[in-house]
Enzyme design. Structure first.
Site, mmCIF file in Angstrom:
data_model
loop_
_atom_site.group_PDB
_atom_site.id
_atom_site.type_symbol
_atom_site.label_atom_id
_atom_site.label_comp_id
_atom_site.label_asym_id
_atom_site.label_seq_id
_atom_site.Cartn_x
_atom_site.Cartn_y
_atom_site.Cartn_z
ATOM 1 N N PRO A 116 0.892 -58.713 -3.481
ATOM 2 C CA PRO A 116 1.415 -58.045 -2.285
ATOM 3 C C PRO A 116 2.508 -58.886 -1.636
ATOM 4 C CG PRO A 116 -0.996 -58.068 -2.260
ATOM 5 C CD PRO A 116 -0.572 -58.956 -3.387
ATOM 6 N N SER A 124 7.180 -64.276 -3.512
ATOM 7 C CA SER A 124 8.571 -64.643 -3.799
ATOM 8 C C SER A 124 8.656 -65.851 -4.717
ATOM 9 C CB SER A 124 9.332 -64.916 -2.497
ATOM 10 O OG SER A 124 8.822 -66.051 -1.823
ATOM 11 N N ASP A 167 4.400 -73.410 -2.676
ATOM 12 C CA ASP A 167 4.231 -72.121 -3.343
ATOM 13 C C ASP A 167 4.707 -72.184 -4.796
ATOM 14 O OD1 ASP A 167 3.444 -71.359 -0.815
ATOM 15 O OD2 ASP A 167 4.667 -69.556 -0.761
#
Length: 337
Positions: A116, A124, A167
């Site tokens: 999501p 991203s 990330d």
């Protein structure tokens, strides 16, 4: 790095996992360590060389085409629009193009993602590292995982402003990691399986705005800010040891303490608090927001045999539950010709 074969259409694929931050978001950008886990929700990118002069970037939500032979990132020449949905990815493709002695006339990049977006699950970053790896392979380049992480900052800065790097590092290497900005990461060898339930509030948030809100709180309360950073550092160090021992009860307690700190600095929200409370009331050992907060997702560690109950509680609280596992592989890529 090897040059691509001229005049031959090449096709390559890559996929990478999303992530959850188990402890330490927001504080990680100020030098505190954090613990993150790659999860088995993935983004996948297919990159194909073409014989026209166009780059076509497409996903389920947008299609963007521009002239690769004329692109100028400074002037926008060649059809590049800085405010387009594809804007974060174009500088990545241009950077890879510069590394090829004889680049192909054109390129097609297709993005698919089960992660999501704008939810705190690293969508991203997973797209970025997949795009770098697939495009590099299609162009005949050899790019190390370390270089993938470095290049991903190009798009991550465009999207998030001042990303810590956690990330793309988690997505690239997989597993559960201890991460500190500027110092890198180390893999945590788990003492037991780590069950995770994610709850998506369905309310997207903008990371840069939440980072600004938290930074404002910490700057306005410098003494308390130092106390929170010290506490967070200790929580993360204790969490690493708990995971190594397989002590999920202790891990849950630390996640709950982390959520308390995140609420104090303004990162939580009513929908997050509701899902966290319901998860804890129905068998979660620990639950907290993951990512920037203000919306997005929560992550919970269910107690033994309580996974389905925690997932149902999240659904009843208005969230969309995902029962996930740790992805230990990270970024994967392959090529066809």
């Amino acid at each position: 790095m090897n040059a691509t074969r001229r005049g031959k259409v090449l096709e390559a694929y890559a996929k990478a996992p999303g992530k959850v931050i188990l402890l330490g978001e927001h504080f990680v950008v100020r030098g505190s360590p954090s613990v993150a886990a790659a999860i088995n929700l993935h983004a996948q990118v297919k990159a194909s060389t073409t014989l026209d002069n166009l780059v076509k970037i497409e996903s389920s939500t947008f299609t963007y085409t521009y002239d690769w032979s004329k692109t100028n990132l400074q002037t926008g020449e060649g059809g590049f629009a800085r405010n387009s949905a594809a804007a974060p990815w174009i500088p990545l493709l241009e950077e890879l193009k510069k590394r090829v002695k004889h680049p192909p006339p054109g390129l097609r990049v297709h993005i698919e993602s089960a992660i999501p977006p704008s939810s705190g699950l690293g969508s991203s970053a997973a797209i970025s590292v997949s795009m770098i790896s697939a495009t590099a392979k299609a162009l005949g380049l050899t790019v190390s995982r370390r270089k993938v992480v470095e290049l991903a900052f190009i798009s991550e800065r465009h999207i998030h402003g001042n990303p810590s790097g956690i990330d793309q590092t988690t997505s690239t290497y997989g597993g559960v990691i201890f991460y500190m900005k500027g110092e890198g990461f180390r893999r945590i060898r788990l003492g037991c399986e780590l069950p995770l339930v994610i709850g998506d509030t369905g309310k997207p948030r903008k990371t840069s705005l939440m980072v600004e809100r938290v930074s404002r709180y910490l700057n306005d309360h410098p003494r308390r800010g130092e106390e929170l950073l010290s506490q967070m550092k200790q929580f993360v160090e204790d969490a690493e040891e708990a995971l190594k021992r397989g002590d999920l009860k202790k891990m849950g307690e630390l996640m709950n303490e982390n959520q308390r700190l995140l609420s104090e600095v303004g990162a939580s929200s009513e929908s997050i608090d509701r899902m966290v409370a319901e998860a804890l009331d129905h068998g979660a050992l620990g639950a907290k927001l993951t990512g920037a907060g203000g919306g997005g997702c929560v992550v919970a560690v269910p107690g033994p045999g309580r996974t389905n109950e925690v997932a149902s509680a999240i659904r009843e609280a208005g969230g969309r539950p995902y029962v996930v596992k740790v992805d230990n592989y990270g970024l994967r890529s392959w090529r066809r010709s």
